[in-house]
Design a protein around this motif. Structure first.
Motif, PDB file in Angstrom:
ATOM      1  N   TRP A   1     -37.603  78.739  61.128  1.00  0.00           N
ATOM      2  CA  TRP A   1     -37.672  78.995  62.334  1.00  0.00           C
ATOM      3  C   TRP A   1     -36.686  80.174  62.821  1.00  0.00           C
ATOM      4  CZ3 TRP A   1     -38.164  74.667  60.107  1.00  0.00           C
ATOM      5  CH2 TRP A   1     -39.255  73.605  60.409  1.00  0.00           C
TER       6      TRP A   1
ATOM      7  N   MET B   1     -39.838  81.512  70.032  1.00  0.00           N
ATOM      8  CA  MET B   1     -39.632  80.679  68.722  1.00  0.00           C
ATOM      9  C   MET B   1     -40.620  81.356  67.954  1.00  0.00           C
ATOM     10  SD  MET B   1     -40.062  76.908  67.229  1.00  0.00           S
ATOM     11  CE  MET B   1     -38.569  76.437  67.941  1.00  0.00           C
TER      12      MET B   1
ATOM     13  N   HIS C   1     -42.101  81.113  63.531  1.00  0.00           N
ATOM     14  CA  HIS C   1     -42.202  80.021  62.500  1.00  0.00           C
ATOM     15  C   HIS C   1     -42.682  80.910  61.151  1.00  0.00           C
ATOM     16  CE1 HIS C   1     -44.290  76.348  60.593  1.00  0.00           C
ATOM     17  NE2 HIS C   1     -43.045  76.284  60.256  1.00  0.00           N
TER      18      HIS C   1
ATOM     19  N   TRP D   1     -44.256  85.738  60.130  1.00  0.00           N
ATOM     20  CA  TRP D   1     -43.960  84.752  61.120  1.00  0.00           C
ATOM     21  C   TRP D   1     -45.036  84.954  62.292  1.00  0.00           C
ATOM     22  CZ3 TRP D   1     -38.793  82.665  61.062  1.00  0.00           C
ATOM     23  CH2 TRP D   1     -37.892  83.262  60.308  1.00  0.00           C
TER      24      TRP D   1
ATOM     25  N   GLY E   1     -41.075  70.101  63.742  1.00  0.00           N
ATOM     26  CA  GLY E   1     -41.312  71.290  64.578  1.00  0.00           C
ATOM     27  C   GLY E   1     -42.821  71.463  65.185  1.00  0.00           C
TER      28      GLY E   1
END
Length: 219
Positions: free
Chosen positions: A39, A47, A49, A57, A101
């Motif tokens: 992350w 954010m 990931h 991402w 998460g």
């Protein structure tokens, strides 16, 4: 697509792709719990990931309860030995995920200022530090927090647990502190030149390595 430079090891640096328009908001930290999943957190509740080692991402957004806009800066993401994730945030809050998460909650520590850094100790104790030398401590997985006793009021920029289970913090104004009671209290010292310290890591020889804006610096 934006690009994020990710150092894979000492010999290889990978340039990764991030969603268009989001790169400028990545100001703070990247955390990998494995070689493939990680992350990145930054400004305005952003954010990102990845599940492919940082090659690509996807965007996630953390919205504090009752927030009218995404204005909570996320400063430092870290994890414990049980794959729980935590983020040191603005406004005295810590974001927490207990399901790898998938979902997140914000915990109010009782502090009004910002936390810039955090660490999960080997025994499960959680520490977060930030403005005015403030350090808060949790021994129940982040449910409740108590303020630690600290010797300086210079803002804490980073912290690390050493092999002997002591905790070392560094901060602005050349301050470094250490704790031998799992973060209950900290003693410290201040450099004569008051150079701001930005990071601390464990070196190969087991000693602490300090960093400033100019790079590594002798403790």
């Amino acid at each position: 697509m934006g690009k994020l430079k990710l150092t894979v090891n000492e010999e290889k640096t990978r340039i990764c792709k991030v969603p268009e328009g989001e790169f400028d908001f990545l100001r703070y930290t990247v955390y990998f719990k494995s070689s493939t999943e990680g992350w990145a957190v930054g400004l305005w509740s952003l954010m990102l990931h990845t599940t492919d080692g940082g090659a690509t991402w996807s965007k996630l957004t953390l919205s504090p309860p009752g927030a009218k806009k995404l204005d909570r800066n996320l400063y430092s993401i870290f994890g414990d030995r049980h794959d729980n994730l935590f983020i040191a945030c603005e406004q005295g809050s810590v974001a927490r995920s207990t399901d790898g998460g998938q979902t997140w909650t914000f915990v109010d520590t009782g502090y009004a200022g910002s936390f810039w850094t955090g660490v999960a100790l080997q025994d499960g104790t959680l520490l977060v530090g930030g403005l005015r030398g403030t350090v808060y401590r949790s021994t129940d997985g982040g449910n409740t927090w108590l303020r630690s006793n600290t010797a300086f009021r210079s803002s804490v920029t980073d912290m690390v647990e050493m092999p002997d289970k002591s905790v070392v913090t560094v901060g602005l104004d050349g301050v470094s502190s250490f704790s031998k009671d799992d973060g209950v209290s900290f003693a410290g010292k201040q450099r004569a030149d008051r150079t701001a310290l930005t990071a601390v890591v464990e070196g190969r020889d087991g000693r602490t390595v300090f960093f400033s804006a100019s790079g590594p610096i002798h403790p």
